[in-house]
Each structure stands twice: as C-alpha cells, then as structure tokens.
Design a protein around this motif. Structure first.
Motif, PDB file in Angstrom:
ATOM      1  N   ASN A  10      -9.148 -27.532  -3.878  1.00 22.95           N
ATOM      2  CA  ASN A  10      -9.131 -27.495  -2.724  1.00 22.95           C
ATOM      3  C   ASN A  10      -7.955 -26.423  -2.081  1.00 22.95           C
ATOM      4  OD1 ASN A  10      -9.770 -29.659  -0.535  1.00 22.95           O
ATOM      5  ND2 ASN A  10      -7.128 -30.568  -0.779  1.00 22.95           N
ATOM      6  N   GLU A  11      -7.363 -26.474  -2.735  1.00 21.81           N
ATOM      7  CA  GLU A  11      -6.235 -25.533  -1.729  1.00 21.81           C
ATOM      8  C   GLU A  11      -6.589 -23.548  -1.590  1.00 21.81           C
ATOM      9  OE1 GLU A  11      -1.652 -25.996  -1.232  1.00 21.81           O
ATOM     10  OE2 GLU A  11      -2.157 -25.408  -3.284  1.00 21.81           O
ATOM     11  N   ARG A  12      -7.292 -23.059  -3.329  1.00 16.88           N
ATOM     12  CA  ARG A  12      -7.357 -21.762  -2.813  1.00 16.88           C
ATOM     13  C   ARG A  12      -9.318 -21.729  -2.716  1.00 16.88           C
ATOM     14  NH1 ARG A  12      -5.042 -20.503  -8.872  1.00 16.88           N
ATOM     15  NH2 ARG A  12      -3.229 -21.281  -8.480  1.00 16.88           N
ATOM     16  N   LEU A  13      -9.989 -22.199  -2.289  1.00 20.37           N
ATOM     17  CA  LEU A  13     -11.356 -22.473  -3.043  1.00 20.37           C
ATOM     18  C   LEU A  13     -11.964 -22.616  -1.952  1.00 20.37           C
ATOM     19  CD1 LEU A  13     -11.639 -21.496  -6.734  1.00 20.37           C
ATOM     20  CD2 LEU A  13     -11.070 -19.855  -5.079  1.00 20.37           C
ATOM     21  N   SER A  14     -12.039 -23.783  -0.878  1.00 20.34           N
ATOM     22  CA  SER A  14     -12.356 -24.065  -0.169  1.00 20.34           C
ATOM     23  C   SER A  14     -12.638 -23.592   1.322  1.00 20.34           C
ATOM     24  CB  SER A  14     -11.655 -25.582   0.210  1.00 20.34           C
ATOM     25  OG  SER A  14     -10.035 -25.786   0.479  1.00 20.34           O
ATOM     26  N   PRO A  15     -11.994 -22.565   1.832  1.00 21.05           N
ATOM     27  CA  PRO A  15     -12.279 -21.906   2.728  1.00 21.05           C
ATOM     28  C   PRO A  15     -13.853 -21.276   2.463  1.00 21.05           C
ATOM     29  CG  PRO A  15     -10.049 -21.614   2.110  1.00 21.05           C
ATOM     30  CD  PRO A  15     -10.887 -22.252   1.274  1.00 21.05           C
ATOM     31  N   CYS A  54      -7.777 -15.098  -6.411  1.00 17.67           N
ATOM     32  CA  CYS A  54      -8.425 -15.952  -4.949  1.00 17.67           C
ATOM     33  C   CYS A  54      -9.381 -15.451  -4.691  1.00 17.67           C
ATOM     34  CB  CYS A  54      -7.285 -17.157  -4.849  1.00 17.67           C
ATOM     35  SG  CYS A  54      -6.467 -17.710  -5.584  1.00 17.67           S
ATOM     36  N   HIS A  55      -9.293 -14.507  -4.142  1.00 16.14           N
ATOM     37  CA  HIS A  55     -10.077 -13.494  -2.985  1.00 16.14           C
ATOM     38  C   HIS A  55     -10.451 -12.317  -2.790  1.00 16.14           C
ATOM     39  CE1 HIS A  55      -6.914 -13.083  -0.430  1.00 16.14           C
ATOM     40  NE2 HIS A  55      -5.963 -13.677  -0.582  1.00 16.14           N
ATOM     41  N   ASN A  56     -11.369 -11.877  -2.137  1.00 16.68           N
ATOM     42  CA  ASN A  56     -11.741  -9.922  -2.111  1.00 16.68           C
ATOM     43  C   ASN A  56     -10.743 -10.031  -0.876  1.00 16.68           C
ATOM     44  OD1 ASN A  56     -13.797 -10.486  -3.562  1.00 16.68           O
ATOM     45  ND2 ASN A  56     -15.113 -10.503  -2.712  1.00 16.68           N
ATOM     46  N   ALA A  57     -10.345  -8.493  -1.702  1.00 15.34           N
ATOM     47  CA  ALA A  57      -9.496  -7.554  -0.518  1.00 15.34           C
ATOM     48  C   ALA A  57      -9.535  -8.271   0.227  1.00 15.34           C
ATOM     49  CB  ALA A  57      -8.822  -6.385  -1.088  1.00 15.34           C
ATOM     50  N   PRO A  58      -8.895  -8.087   1.583  1.00 14.08           N
ATOM     51  CA  PRO A  58      -9.588  -8.003   3.101  1.00 14.08           C
ATOM     52  C   PRO A  58      -9.703  -6.645   3.419  1.00 14.08           C
ATOM     53  CG  PRO A  58      -7.620  -8.682   3.414  1.00 14.08           C
ATOM     54  CD  PRO A  58      -8.047  -8.893   2.454  1.00 14.08           C
ATOM     55  N   ASP A  59     -11.037  -5.347   4.431  1.00 17.39           N
ATOM     56  CA  ASP A  59     -11.189  -4.200   5.082  1.00 17.39           C
ATOM     57  C   ASP A  59      -9.334  -3.532   5.185  1.00 17.39           C
ATOM     58  OD1 ASP A  59     -13.911  -4.116   2.747  1.00 17.39           O
ATOM     59  OD2 ASP A  59     -14.605  -3.231   5.445  1.00 17.39           O
ATOM     60  N   GLY A  60      -9.236  -4.583   5.619  1.00 21.09           N
ATOM     61  CA  GLY A  60      -8.328  -3.550   5.782  1.00 21.09           C
ATOM     62  C   GLY A  60      -7.406  -4.593   6.767  1.00 21.09           C
ATOM     63  N   PHE A  61      -6.590  -4.516   7.557  1.00 21.55           N
ATOM     64  CA  PHE A  61      -5.573  -5.769   9.010  1.00 21.55           C
ATOM     65  C   PHE A  61      -4.271  -4.485   9.830  1.00 21.55           C
ATOM     66  CE2 PHE A  61      -3.944  -7.753   4.594  1.00 21.55           C
ATOM     67  CZ  PHE A  61      -2.525  -7.199   4.711  1.00 21.55           C
ATOM     68  N   SER A  62      -3.994  -4.956  10.306  1.00 17.80           N
ATOM     69  CA  SER A  62      -3.320  -4.469  11.411  1.00 17.80           C
ATOM     70  C   SER A  62      -1.782  -5.190  10.826  1.00 17.80           C
ATOM     71  CB  SER A  62      -3.153  -5.092  12.465  1.00 17.80           C
ATOM     72  OG  SER A  62      -1.463  -4.725  13.185  1.00 17.80           O
ATOM     73  N   SER A  63      -0.720  -3.491  10.644  1.00 11.49           N
ATOM     74  CA  SER A  63       0.648  -3.868   9.493  1.00 11.49           C
ATOM     75  C   SER A  63       1.202  -5.050   9.869  1.00 11.49           C
ATOM     76  CB  SER A  63       0.947  -2.238   9.975  1.00 11.49           C
ATOM     77  OG  SER A  63       1.263  -2.172  11.138  1.00 11.49           O
ATOM     78  N   HIS A  64       0.862  -4.884  11.923  1.00 13.32           N
ATOM     79  CA  HIS A  64       1.509  -6.102  12.329  1.00 13.32           C
ATOM     80  C   HIS A  64       1.488  -7.412  12.057  1.00 13.32           C
ATOM     81  CE1 HIS A  64       2.686  -3.681  15.549  1.00 13.32           C
ATOM     82  NE2 HIS A  64       1.429  -3.031  15.741  1.00 13.32           N
ATOM     83  N   ILE A  65       0.624  -7.733  11.004  1.00  8.00           N
ATOM     84  CA  ILE A  65       0.754  -9.255  10.610  1.00  8.00           C
ATOM     85  C   ILE A  65       0.585  -9.223   9.183  1.00  8.00           C
ATOM     86  CG2 ILE A  65      -0.830 -10.282  12.378  1.00  8.00           C
ATOM     87  CD1 ILE A  65      -3.382  -9.523  10.994  1.00  8.00           C
ATOM     88  N   SER A  66       1.341  -8.099   8.656  1.00  8.57           N
ATOM     89  CA  SER A  66       1.500  -7.553   7.171  1.00  8.57           C
ATOM     90  C   SER A  66       2.313  -8.902   6.986  1.00  8.57           C
ATOM     91  CB  SER A  66       1.507  -6.512   6.732  1.00  8.57           C
ATOM     92  OG  SER A  66       3.355  -6.315   7.544  1.00  8.57           O
ATOM     93  N   GLY A  67       3.449  -9.292   7.533  1.00  4.32           N
ATOM     94  CA  GLY A  67       4.508  -9.749   7.065  1.00  4.32           C
ATOM     95  C   GLY A  67       3.935 -11.616   7.451  1.00  4.32           C
ATOM     96  N   THR A  68       3.135 -12.189   8.160  1.00  2.00           N
ATOM     97  CA  THR A  68       2.611 -13.317   8.253  1.00  2.00           C
ATOM     98  C   THR A  68       1.914 -13.471   6.905  1.00  2.00           C
ATOM     99  OG1 THR A  68       2.695 -12.968  10.830  1.00  2.00           O
ATOM    100  CG2 THR A  68       1.148 -14.677   9.993  1.00  2.00           C
ATOM    101  N   VAL A  69       0.942 -12.497   6.609  1.00  5.22           N
ATOM    102  CA  VAL A  69       0.094 -12.327   5.397  1.00  5.22           C
ATOM    103  C   VAL A  69       1.392 -12.487   4.535  1.00  5.22           C
ATOM    104  CG1 VAL A  69      -1.490 -10.970   4.114  1.00  5.22           C
ATOM    105  CG2 VAL A  69      -1.597 -11.549   6.438  1.00  5.22           C
ATOM    106  N   VAL A  70       2.094 -12.480   4.094  1.00  8.79           N
ATOM    107  CA  VAL A  70       3.464 -12.243   2.848  1.00  8.79           C
ATOM    108  C   VAL A  70       3.935 -13.920   3.141  1.00  8.79           C
ATOM    109  CG1 VAL A  70       4.977 -11.602   1.762  1.00  8.79           C
ATOM    110  CG2 VAL A  70       3.467  -9.821   2.707  1.00  8.79           C
TER     111      VAL A  70
END
Lengths: 335, 134
Positions: A113-118, B95-111
């Motif tokens: 639910n938390e990790r894979l649902s998106p 859990c997920h594939n790494a995104p191709d890239g993103f702005s450094s302006h949102i790196s803190g938000t991602v973390v």
C-alpha cells in the motif's frame, strides 16, 4: 485555501533545494478480463512541500475515467470517473527517531500500500488480490508515529504505529482501526523482513497479521518481493519476481530496458463472512508481464494473467503506458 | 468500479457512475493538453553538473569532482558518493526505478519525502542529500 496560503508562505522560508515538487504519473490502461474490455486514462499527481525545517506536507490525487461495456446484454459503454485526493498529510519531523504524521495517510500495513501502489511504481496495473487485507479502505484518518530505531552498516530497524478514526467522507474514507509495522533490513544480504498488525475497531472487529519479505541479491537486477497476510476470515499471499535484462548491454540498451515480471498469488477463504474485500471463494492467480522502460521516465506495461476459482476461471490481458513526471512546483531562485 | 482489483483506489471512492458527456470529454482533453504543454516550462532545465541523476550501480557525480580536488579531498568525496549511492540503492531503488533526472532545486524535498516514506535515519538523509548535490 489555507493549504495554498501555507505553500505561498513556505516559498519565502525554504532553502533552494527545498522547493515544493510536483510528481506523479500519467497513464493509459487497457484491460480485458474474462472477455470484458475497459480503458482507463488516469492522472495521479503528487504534491510535496517542505515548510521550514520540521514540517512536510504531502498529498496525492487521482483523476481517472473508465470506459467499460454495459452489463446485462445492453449495448454501449458505461463510464466511471473519480476525481479526488488519495491522502493529505502533514509530517512533523520531531527528531532523528520520530516523525509524527497527521491527517489522511496511506495505511502502513505490509509493503504494497505505501510503496508499490503508485501507478508509476507498480509493475502491474492491478493490485494484488490481498491488497485490501489489513489495509481496508487504503487510507487512515488520524495520526501516525514512524521513524528509524537504529541504522547500522549491517542492519537497520524502523517502525510505524498508527491510529485512525472512522470517516465516511468520499475524499478520505477510513475505518476506525489501529496497528503498526516493524521492519528489519540487512543491507549486506539486501534482505528485508517486516511484520505488520492491524485491528479494526468497527463492524466485524478483526485482527490482521502481515509478513513481507523482500530480497535483492547483490549485484543483480533481480528483485523478489512477497507478502503474506492473515485475517480472521481469509488469508492470502503474493510473490513477485522481476528481473531487468541489464546484463545485455546495460540498463539503457534496447534489450536492457526489458523487465520480465512474474507474480503468483493465492487467497484462502475461511468462511463466508465477506468483511475484508476478498472474493468469497479460494482464488489462485498467476501473472506474467513484460515491462519496457523507455527513456524519459516512461514505461510500457503488458501482462497476461490466468485466474482460477470455483466460480470460474478467466484470462486477464492488460496493456498500458505510464509516464512519470517530477519537477519543481514553480521556478526556484538560486541563493 | 467493476473490477475491485484494478488500481489502488479506495473502493467507496469509485462507486458513483456518470455518463461521459461531450463537454466533460472535451474538458478532460483540454486539461490534459494544457498540463502536457506546461510541463516543459515548469521543468526548469538544469545544467548537467547540477542535476541529480542517480544511476543504479554507478557513482554518479564523483568523477568530475575527482578531477579538480586534491587527493585526500577527492578520496573523501568519492567515499561520500559511494555511501550516497549505497543508500540510494538500498532505500530508494528498492521500490522504484531511479528517475532520469530532476532539478537540484527539489533534491531536498525528494530526500525529505524519502526520510518519511522509507524511515531514513538522520545519517542516511544527509548522505542522500550530499549524493544528489555533489
């Protein structure tokens, strides 16, 4: 309105790296299940906004429309649409071991639910058969405490505990329940084992127990994920293996972008009390998928599944394309 | 929704049915076109050196620093990049594939998002932020 004002205020106090972001997925799905075909375009945007050093706002919405054939021999299509928030929560980062979450949140039971649902993460279009076991509506409305207990080179332990009140609101449906989860992760072995518990405090008061095991053998592109959940009236499990063919020219080669996936799942019905969202009979299902990871965060999902049940067996064919986006909510200025 | 097991939505949220009118179809199409058209303008292009493009199994961002820094400093930065890469692989790409890239302006938000969702420790959060902003 209050949310928007808070975000505007946040722009003045956040650091350059902490610009609010918009992420999410845009997808078009097709599914043929037992001879019935439907089409679903869907957008799932996610907004994440830090406010100061200790507050974090996060929300995910879904906008979808499904075209499916009318039943009972009628000609033409029906349309189902949904526009609304999946969750909206405020996270208060208290200290290195504790984060308090308030609002509407994804129920932290097991791993799916938390990790894979998106939609931009899941390897399949559809959820596992046991997705509702222990998760109920999928979201809780109340509070949650979570954090890292210990993080070491050889092991780490984290926890989650939540309490949810009952809500019949269309946007934030929730059951009265409480529960929690403890995860043990072994980085060297790349092995994670988690235990979850959930107790529903309304209707049929049920206990749910969940165990999930994830393993990623080191230096391989193989991922093994599994969940087992036991409820008062039904049990079930799913096991999923996916392997990206990056051995053949790297992850960005034509072959390396392929990702075969296999998922096996079973549910076992103990009695006829249908309080948990599962089918009223035992079900077995196997799904085979070939996903293709295109450049620019786009994935093509194709799968074939066969479901076996005493009420009838049927095939499930699914195809879809998903684009994942991730960018600042507005242009940020360098400091 | 006809099939309970499609998509991860609360069941009660999708029980209502309405006919798709031409106006609604047009509105949805227009909204989709507007969103698509606005993506390139919102996604501010970032110089390669400043963008965060984690790649599984690599030490992204470390080679450039190695060329300009002194030896002890370079080794320290390489170690930090390795540590950040390890944390990224263990906590994000699990859990997920790494995104191709993103702005450094949102790196803190991602973390920050990952700290909450993956229950990252303080140390892991800092290393991950350093990994995204070498």
């Amino acid at each position: 309105m209050v949310f928007a004002l808070a975000l505007l205020c946040a722009t003045k106090i956040v650091a350059a790296q902490d610009t609010p972001l918009l992420s999410g997925g845009v997808a078009f799905f097709h599914s043929t299940s037992g001879g019935s075909t439907d089409f679903t375009p869907v957008i799932e945007p996610l907004l994440a906004a830090p406010i100061g050093q200790h507050l974090f706002i996060e929300s995910r919405a879904t906008l979808l429309e499904t075209w499916l054939p009318k039943g009972n021999g009628q000609s033409g299509d029906d349309h189902i649409h949904f526009i609304g928030l999946n969750y909206l929560s405020g996270d208060f980062l208290i200290n290195r071991h504790l984060t308090l979450v308030a609002g509407s949140y994804l129920v932290p039971f097991a791993s799916y639910n938390e990790r894979l649902s998106p939609i931009w993460i899941n390897n399949f279009q559809d959820t596992p058969l046991i997705a509702s076991l222990g998760v109920n509506t999928g979201t809780g409305l109340g509070g949650m405490a979570r954090g890292s207990v210990v993080s070491h080179e050889k092991y780490s332990v984290d926890y989650t505990a939540f309490y949810s009140t009952r809500s019949n609101n269309l946007q934030f449906p929730a059951d009265r329940e409480f529960g929690g989860r403890v995860n043990l992760y072994l980085p060297v072995q790349r092995l994670e084992v988690g235990f979850s518990y959930d107790r529903v405090l309304q209707g049929v008061h049920e206990n749910f127990y969940g165990v999930h095991v994830w393993w990623e053998p080191k230096d391989t592109a193989l991922r093994l994920r599994s969940e087992f959940t036991s409820g008062q009236h039904a049990d079930g499990y799913w096991v999923e293996a996916d392997y990206r063919l990056q051995r053949f020219g790297g992850p960005d080669s034509v072959i390396g972008r392929f990702e075969p996936v296999f998922r096996m799942q079973q549910t076992f019905r103990r009695d006829n009390v249908a309080s948990d969202g599962l089918l009223p009979v035992d079900v077995q299902r196997a799904d085979f998928a070939i996903d293709y990871n295109l450049p620019h965060n786009t994935r093509i999902l194709t799968s074939y599944g066969r479901q076996f049940a005493s009420t009838g067996d049927h095939n499930v064919w699914e195809t879809g394309i998903v684009y994942r986006f991730l960018f600042p909510a507005w242009r940020a200025k360098d400091k | 929704m006809g099939d309970r097991y499609r998509l991860s939505l609360p069941l009660s949220s999708v029980e209502g049915k309405r006919q798709m009118t031409p106006t609604r179809l047009f509105s949805m199409t227009l909204a989709a076109v507007l969103v698509s058209a606005s993506l390139p303008t919102l996604a501010k292009p970032v110089p390669q050196a400043a963008s965060s493009t984690p790649q599984s199994g690599s030490t992204a961002g470390s080679s450039g620093m190695h060329a300009t820094a002194g030896k002890p400093q370079a080794k320290k930065q390489l170690d930090q990049a390795d540590e950040g890469n390890r944390i990224f692989e263990q906590n994000c790409s699990r859990c997920h594939n790494a995104p191709d890239g993103f702005s450094s302006h949102i790196s803190g938000t991602v973390v920050r998002h990952m700290r909450v969702r993956a229950n990252l420790s303080d140390h892991d959060e800092q290393e991950l932020l350093r990994f995204f902003n070498p």
